[in-house]
Design an enzyme around this catalytic site. Structure first.
Site, short mmCIF file in Angstrom:
data_model
loop_
_atom_site.label_atom_id
_atom_site.label_comp_id
_atom_site.label_asym_id
_atom_site.label_seq_id
_atom_site.Cartn_x
_atom_site.Cartn_y
_atom_site.Cartn_z
N GLU A 1 -1.05 -8.04 -4.83
CA GLU A 1 -0.72 -9.00 -3.78
C GLU A 1 -2.05 -9.40 -3.16
O GLU A 1 -2.65 -8.63 -2.41
CB GLU A 1 0.19 -8.36 -2.73
N CYS B 1 -2.05 -13.15 4.93
CA CYS B 1 -2.22 -13.80 3.62
C CYS B 1 -1.31 -15.02 3.54
O CYS B 1 -1.57 -15.96 2.81
CB CYS B 1 -1.88 -12.82 2.51
P1 NAP Z 1 -9.94 -6.01 0.98
O1 NAP Z 1 -11.32 -6.01 1.45
O2 NAP Z 1 -9.66 -6.42 -0.40
O3 NAP Z 1 -9.40 -4.51 1.24
C1 NAP Z 1 -8.08 -4.17 0.93
C2 NAP Z 1 -8.03 -2.71 0.55
O4 NAP Z 1 -8.83 -2.51 -0.61
C3 NAP Z 1 -8.55 -1.77 1.63
O5 NAP Z 1 -7.78 -0.60 1.63
C4 NAP Z 1 -9.95 -1.46 1.11
O6 NAP Z 1 -10.44 -0.21 1.54
C5 NAP Z 1 -9.70 -1.44 -0.37
N1 NAP Z 1 -10.90 -1.59 -1.18
C6 NAP Z 1 -12.04 -2.27 -0.89
N2 NAP Z 1 -12.93 -2.11 -1.89
C7 NAP Z 1 -12.34 -1.31 -2.82
C8 NAP Z 1 -12.75 -0.78 -4.07
N3 NAP Z 1 -13.96 -1.02 -4.58
N4 NAP Z 1 -11.89 0.00 -4.74
C9 NAP Z 1 -10.68 0.28 -4.25
N5 NAP Z 1 -10.24 -0.19 -3.07
C10 NAP Z 1 -11.05 -0.99 -2.37
O7 NAP Z 1 -8.99 -6.90 1.87
P2 NAP Z 1 -8.83 -6.91 3.46
O8 NAP Z 1 -10.01 -7.61 4.02
O9 NAP Z 1 -8.49 -5.56 3.94
O10 NAP Z 1 -7.51 -7.77 3.62
C11 NAP Z 1 -7.53 -9.13 3.68
C12 NAP Z 1 -7.14 -9.75 2.34
O11 NAP Z 1 -5.88 -9.23 1.92
C13 NAP Z 1 -6.95 -11.24 2.46
O12 NAP Z 1 -7.51 -11.87 1.35
C14 NAP Z 1 -5.42 -11.40 2.44
O13 NAP Z 1 -4.98 -12.65 1.99
C15 NAP Z 1 -5.02 -10.29 1.54
N6 NAP Z 1 -3.62 -9.92 1.78
C16 NAP Z 1 -2.70 -10.25 0.83
C17 NAP Z 1 -1.37 -9.95 1.05
C18 NAP Z 1 -0.34 -10.31 0.03
O14 NAP Z 1 0.77 -9.78 0.12
N7 NAP Z 1 -0.62 -11.18 -0.92
C19 NAP Z 1 -0.97 -9.30 2.23
C20 NAP Z 1 -1.94 -8.98 3.16
C21 NAP Z 1 -3.27 -9.29 2.93
P3 NAP Z 1 -11.49 -0.09 2.75
O15 NAP Z 1 -10.79 -0.56 3.94
O16 NAP Z 1 -11.78 1.36 2.78
O17 NAP Z 1 -12.66 -0.94 2.37
#
Ligand code: NAP
Length: 477
Positions: A251, A285
């Site tokens: 997602e 999102c």
């Molecule tokens: P993110 O930076 O991708 O982080 C999401 C998760 O991934 C966090 O738990 C993060 O952990 C983890 N993560 C980061 N680097 C990683 C790696 N190398 N390996 C494994 N896990 C890793 O996203 P965000 O800034 O938290 O959230 C915003 C994004 O999420 C936006 O683009 C939004 O559109 C999207 N989103 C999508 C949906 C949907 O249902 N489509 C819903 C909500 C949000 P850490 O926090 O420890 O870095």
């Protein structure tokens, strides 16, 4: 325990494990540390996998009715304690109390919906067309699920994965975002109180995200990855899961268009825009990210939206009087400000609709008029309270611009009547379309995106299948 109603350890095999190294959690409205929690190492992560793998042996064969009752109980506890959950969300994420309450209730609904789905997992039985055998199709729990969730919906993104996984008979290792881990810890405790056996749900919180995740994904006891977060990280994880041909549900990011067609009710469109744009302060999102408004109503729509933005009270989310809380961090706030600076460099007038408090990660809301399609604000997922408005003269052109993105999570269409709206909705390249309304998400509906917004669906009838494996038995009966 911290002064907050939440455990501070890692949850592994039903025990709360303290770690020497701590992970501080910050309230972005005040910049104060509100809790210090466990900071998992690679070996803690693998212990969680081992616990989930052991628990799977019994949970996967536990009668569906019994699994359903645990989930139903979790729904009841969460619903009774929705304020506690909302307070945690608001404190660690910054969002307004009203949004946090809405999220907590929405999150609890996933437990209810999947408690109902647990005992309705269907198979099928047919004669082969040649009638040489029968085709029996069965679905069985896939195994241990690794779940990674983002900071913007700390409760709902966790329950949207945990509920279907547990309903299907899977066990889980959940890694919440390191900025907002408290709500996930609280939810895990709710599941324990609801009767989830030790090891069925494990939570690891860590700042060693990459190393811990790489080790977990490389462990053969992990059977699936369920990720919600940015497209950037999602693509990285897909490359890792490819090595093990690991099923993955993704997602990912969005860049939702909000179309206001000729003849649409402008007031209804503005009300819808306030929900689609401002829920979670724009950090969703599903947030409307680009507004394509027919030229006949563009000025009226922009003026009314500006005035609605100006009426929002900004301040700490924990104070229920505020409509718009803080962004989750200064880093996220500054990303938005940087996009606005770039937009100003492109010749746009950038003026805030109101003023934000100086202390804390606050940002004022902005309506930006006369934006050109293809410019910075239409190409990037802004993830904040910014509404760029592009006007169009021809409906086909409006639709073309709306679809002109690599993302495809959700679109919003405001039309003069639902029939016209649905006709246009069918042309939208997104997994979800809200017609004449500002909100589509529902635990009973399939949530997910097309194009680079993801793979798979959560919620609805489809959600449980992300945690089931299809198996076919050929039998000559
Ligand atoms: P993110 O930076 O991708 O982080 C999401 C998760 O991934 C966090 O738990 C993060 O952990 C983890 N993560 C980061 N680097 C990683 C790696 N190398 N390996 C494994 N896990 C890793 O996203 P965000 O800034 O938290 O959230 C915003 C994004 O999420 C936006 O683009 C939004 O559109 C999207 N989103 C999508 C949906 C949907 O249902 N489509 C819903 C909500 C949000 P850490 O926090 O420890 O870095």
């Amino acid at each position: 325990m911290s002064p907050l109603p939440v455990q501070t350890g890692l949850l592994i095999n039903g025990e709360w494990l303290q770690t020497a190294e701590k992970l501080p959690v910050m309230d972005p409205a005040t910049f104060t540390v509100i809790a210090e929690i466990g900071n998992a190492s690679v070996s803690d992560g693998l212990d969680a996998v081992a616990a989930a793998h052991d628990a799977f042996q019994t949970w996967s064969v536990t009668p569906a009715r019994q699994r359903a009752e645990v989930l139903r109980k979790a729904f009841e506890i969460m619903s009774a304690e929705v304020e506690t959950c909302a307070r945690l969300i608001s404190l660690e994420n910054g969002k307004a109390t009203r949004d946090a309450l809405g999220e907590a209730a929405y999150a609890a609904e996933f437990f209810r919906w999947f408690s109902e789905e647990a005992s309705r997992i269907e198979g099928d039985f047919r004669y082969a067309p040649a009638r040489d055998k029968t085709i029996i199709t069965d679905h069985r729990p896939i195994g241990v699920a690794y779940m990674i969730t983002p900071w913007n919906f700390p409760a709902a993104m966790a329950t949207r994965k945990l509920a279907p996984a547990l309903a299907a008979g899977c066990t889980a290792v959940l890694k919440p975002a390191s900025e907002t881990p408290l709500t996930a810890l609280w939810i895990a405790e709710v599941l324990l109180r609801a009767g989830a056996p030790a090891g069925v749900v494990n939570v690891i919180t860590t700042t060693h995200t990459g190393d811990v995740s790489t080790a977990i994904l490389g462990d053969p006891r992990i059977a699936t990855l369920s990720f919600t977060g940015s497209t950037f990280v999602g693509k990285m994880l897909l490359k890792q899961t490819a090595d093990r041909v690991l099923p993955s549900s993704m997602e990912l990011g969005g860049n939702a268009p909000f179309l206001v067609l000729e003849g649409a009710d402008v007031d209804a469109a503005v009300s819808g825009a306030m929900i689609a744009k401002m829920r979670n302060g724009g950090a969703a999102c599903t947030a409307a990210n680009r507004f394509y408004v027919h030229e006949s109503v563009a000025s009226d729509f922009s003026t009314k939206l500006e005035s609605a933005f100006a009426g929002l009270q900004i301040g700490p989310g924990i104070d229920a009087a505020n409509d718009l809380g803080a962004m989750v961090s200064v880093k996220e706030r500054d990303k938005i400000l940087e996009l606005l600076t770039q937009a100003e460099g492109e010749g746009l007038t950038i003026a805030a609709a109101s003023e934000a408090p100086k202390l804390g990660a606050f940002i004022a809301p902005y309506v930006v008029r006369d934006v050109l399609h293809g410019s910075t604000l239409t190409r990037n997922e802004v993830f904040g309270p910014v509404a760029p408005i592009v006007s169009f003269a021809d409906e086909d052109e409006g639709i073309r611009m709306a679809n002109d993105t690599e993302y495809g999570l959700i679109s919003y269409v405001f039309a003069k009547d639902p029939g016209t709206g649905v006709k246009v909705a069918r042309r939208m390249e997104s997994g979800m379309v809200a017609v004449n309304r500002g909100l589509a998400s529902d635990p009973a509906a399939p949530f997910g995106g097309m194009k680079e917004s993801g793979l798979g669906r959560e919620g609805g009838f489809a959600g449980i299948h992300e945690f089931l494996e299809t198996q076919y038995f050929a039998v000559d009966l």
